[in-house]
Design a protein around this motif. Sequence first.
Motif, mmCIF file in Angstrom:
data_model
loop_
_atom_site.group_PDB
_atom_site.id
_atom_site.type_symbol
_atom_site.label_atom_id
_atom_site.label_comp_id
_atom_site.label_asym_id
_atom_site.label_seq_id
_atom_site.Cartn_x
_atom_site.Cartn_y
_atom_site.Cartn_z
ATOM 1 N N ALA A 1 5.297 93.630 10.311
ATOM 2 C CA ALA A 1 4.798 92.397 9.696
ATOM 3 C C ALA A 1 4.203 92.694 8.326
ATOM 4 O O ALA A 1 4.445 91.960 7.357
ATOM 5 C CB ALA A 1 3.765 91.739 10.599
ATOM 6 N N GLU A 2 3.442 93.787 8.223
ATOM 7 C CA GLU A 2 2.846 94.162 6.935
ATOM 8 C C GLU A 2 3.912 94.574 5.931
ATOM 9 O O GLU A 2 3.819 94.253 4.739
ATOM 10 C CB GLU A 2 1.834 95.288 7.141
ATOM 11 C CG GLU A 2 0.572 94.828 7.859
ATOM 12 C CD GLU A 2 -0.363 95.969 8.233
ATOM 13 O OE1 GLU A 2 -0.029 97.151 7.958
ATOM 14 O OE2 GLU A 2 -1.425 95.680 8.809
ATOM 15 N N THR A 3 4.955 95.262 6.411
ATOM 16 C CA THR A 3 6.052 95.671 5.527
ATOM 17 C C THR A 3 6.761 94.444 4.970
ATOM 18 O O THR A 3 7.086 94.390 3.772
ATOM 19 C CB THR A 3 7.059 96.557 6.291
ATOM 20 O OG1 THR A 3 6.374 97.704 6.775
ATOM 21 C CG2 THR A 3 8.209 96.981 5.405
ATOM 22 N N ILE A 4 6.981 93.461 5.833
ATOM 23 C CA ILE A 4 7.634 92.222 5.376
ATOM 24 C C ILE A 4 6.756 91.539 4.337
ATOM 25 O O ILE A 4 7.248 91.086 3.293
ATOM 26 C CB ILE A 4 7.918 91.285 6.568
ATOM 27 C CG1 ILE A 4 9.022 91.886 7.446
ATOM 28 C CG2 ILE A 4 8.294 89.890 6.087
ATOM 29 C CD1 ILE A 4 9.213 91.171 8.761
ATOM 30 N N GLU A 5 5.454 91.477 4.611
ATOM 31 C CA GLU A 5 4.528 90.821 3.673
ATOM 32 C C GLU A 5 4.525 91.540 2.327
ATOM 33 O O GLU A 5 4.536 90.900 1.275
ATOM 34 C CB GLU A 5 3.124 90.817 4.276
ATOM 35 C CG GLU A 5 2.089 90.127 3.391
ATOM 36 C CD GLU A 5 0.704 90.122 4.017
ATOM 37 O OE1 GLU A 5 -0.140 89.384 3.520
ATOM 38 O OE2 GLU A 5 0.469 90.857 4.985
ATOM 39 N N GLN A 6 4.546 92.878 2.345
ATOM 40 C CA GLN A 6 4.498 93.648 1.102
ATOM 41 C C GLN A 6 5.825 93.628 0.353
ATOM 42 O O GLN A 6 5.866 93.800 -0.867
ATOM 43 C CB GLN A 6 4.099 95.099 1.396
ATOM 44 C CG GLN A 6 2.674 95.221 1.892
ATOM 45 C CD GLN A 6 2.371 96.606 2.448
ATOM 46 O OE1 GLN A 6 3.240 97.475 2.485
ATOM 47 N NE2 GLN A 6 1.136 96.793 2.888
ATOM 48 N N SER A 7 6.923 93.389 1.078
ATOM 49 C CA SER A 7 8.236 93.429 0.435
ATOM 50 C C SER A 7 8.646 92.099 -0.184
ATOM 51 O O SER A 7 9.726 91.993 -0.749
ATOM 52 C CB SER A 7 9.303 93.872 1.440
ATOM 53 O OG SER A 7 9.465 92.880 2.430
ATOM 54 N N VAL A 8 7.782 91.106 -0.111
ATOM 55 C CA VAL A 8 8.101 89.806 -0.695
ATOM 56 C C VAL A 8 8.134 89.941 -2.220
ATOM 57 O O VAL A 8 7.187 90.406 -2.832
ATOM 58 C CB VAL A 8 7.053 88.754 -0.272
ATOM 59 C CG1 VAL A 8 7.262 87.454 -1.018
ATOM 60 C CG2 VAL A 8 7.120 88.533 1.224
ATOM 61 N N LEU B 1 4.268 82.607 3.941
ATOM 62 C CA LEU B 1 4.702 83.877 4.520
ATOM 63 C C LEU B 1 3.502 84.776 4.820
ATOM 64 O O LEU B 1 3.423 85.379 5.892
ATOM 65 C CB LEU B 1 5.681 84.588 3.578
ATOM 66 C CG LEU B 1 6.231 85.923 4.074
ATOM 67 C CD1 LEU B 1 6.996 85.732 5.380
ATOM 68 C CD2 LEU B 1 7.120 86.556 3.029
ATOM 69 N N ASN B 2 2.565 84.833 3.888
ATOM 70 C CA ASN B 2 1.362 85.651 4.102
ATOM 71 C C ASN B 2 0.538 85.119 5.280
ATOM 72 O O ASN B 2 0.041 85.889 6.099
ATOM 73 C CB ASN B 2 0.503 85.704 2.835
ATOM 74 C CG ASN B 2 1.146 86.523 1.737
ATOM 75 O OD1 ASN B 2 2.021 87.341 1.987
ATOM 76 N ND2 ASN B 2 0.729 86.282 0.509
ATOM 77 N N THR B 3 0.414 83.812 5.360
ATOM 78 C CA THR B 3 -0.322 83.200 6.478
ATOM 79 C C THR B 3 0.374 83.504 7.798
ATOM 80 O O THR B 3 -0.271 83.865 8.788
ATOM 81 C CB THR B 3 -0.435 81.675 6.272
ATOM 82 O OG1 THR B 3 -1.114 81.426 5.039
ATOM 83 C CG2 THR B 3 -1.184 81.023 7.408
ATOM 84 N N ALA C 1 6.093 75.989 -5.938
ATOM 85 C CA ALA C 1 6.875 76.094 -4.708
ATOM 86 C C ALA C 1 6.956 77.549 -4.258
ATOM 87 O O ALA C 1 6.812 77.857 -3.062
ATOM 88 C CB ALA C 1 8.274 75.519 -4.919
ATOM 89 N N THR C 2 7.147 78.447 -5.221
ATOM 90 C CA THR C 2 7.185 79.871 -4.910
ATOM 91 C C THR C 2 5.863 80.321 -4.314
ATOM 92 O O THR C 2 5.833 81.035 -3.303
ATOM 93 C CB THR C 2 7.497 80.695 -6.167
ATOM 94 O OG1 THR C 2 8.767 80.278 -6.688
ATOM 95 C CG2 THR C 2 7.522 82.175 -5.854
ATOM 96 N N GLN C 3 4.768 79.899 -4.931
ATOM 97 C CA GLN C 3 3.446 80.283 -4.430
ATOM 98 C C GLN C 3 3.227 79.738 -3.019
ATOM 99 O O GLN C 3 2.680 80.412 -2.167
ATOM 100 C CB GLN C 3 2.343 79.804 -5.376
ATOM 101 C CG GLN C 3 0.990 80.409 -5.077
ATOM 102 C CD GLN C 3 1.012 81.935 -5.139
ATOM 103 O OE1 GLN C 3 1.530 82.526 -6.071
ATOM 104 N NE2 GLN C 3 0.459 82.569 -4.130
ATOM 105 N N ASN C 4 3.691 78.495 -2.780
ATOM 106 C CA ASN C 4 3.579 77.915 -1.435
ATOM 107 C C ASN C 4 4.377 78.732 -0.408
ATOM 108 O O ASN C 4 3.922 78.957 0.721
ATOM 109 C CB ASN C 4 4.053 76.468 -1.428
ATOM 110 C CG ASN C 4 3.090 75.545 -2.142
ATOM 111 O OD1 ASN C 4 1.928 75.878 -2.347
ATOM 112 N ND2 ASN C 4 3.578 74.375 -2.554
#
Length: 127
Positions: free
Chosen positions: A9-16, A47-49, A39-42
């Motif tokens: 989950a952390e890897t996915i969050e960091q790879s955004v 994703l982070n949430t 929209a990108t920030q949303n």
Amino acid sequence: MSDQLTERAETIEQSVDEEAIADAVAQNTELSEAEAEEATQNIVDGLNTATTEVSTQIENAQTTLEETQQELLMQIEELRVQTEQATETASEASIWSFVALILTMILTSFAGIVGSSIARRGETVNR
């Protein structure tokens, strides 16, 4: 296992890649640059949430699993103690049964001897 899931989950969050998302939103929509960035920030915030929520749920599941494991170990120990007590009780009952059988055998033998003596006296008297 929960550590691996949390790491994923952390890897996915960091790879955004916010830039790649912004470019994709700008190219595939008719939004202005400011709207595309919003929209990108949303999307990134969502994703982070979601990643944070997944990590929290994984931690909660791990905690519940550990608590359940502790309860299971306590119940197993309690069962061992109860089994040991039942075994001791059965052992005591067996010993007392054996003693009762020995006493019964002694009484029966004694009664046989007494009965035999009485029967012999009766034969002597009847003659």
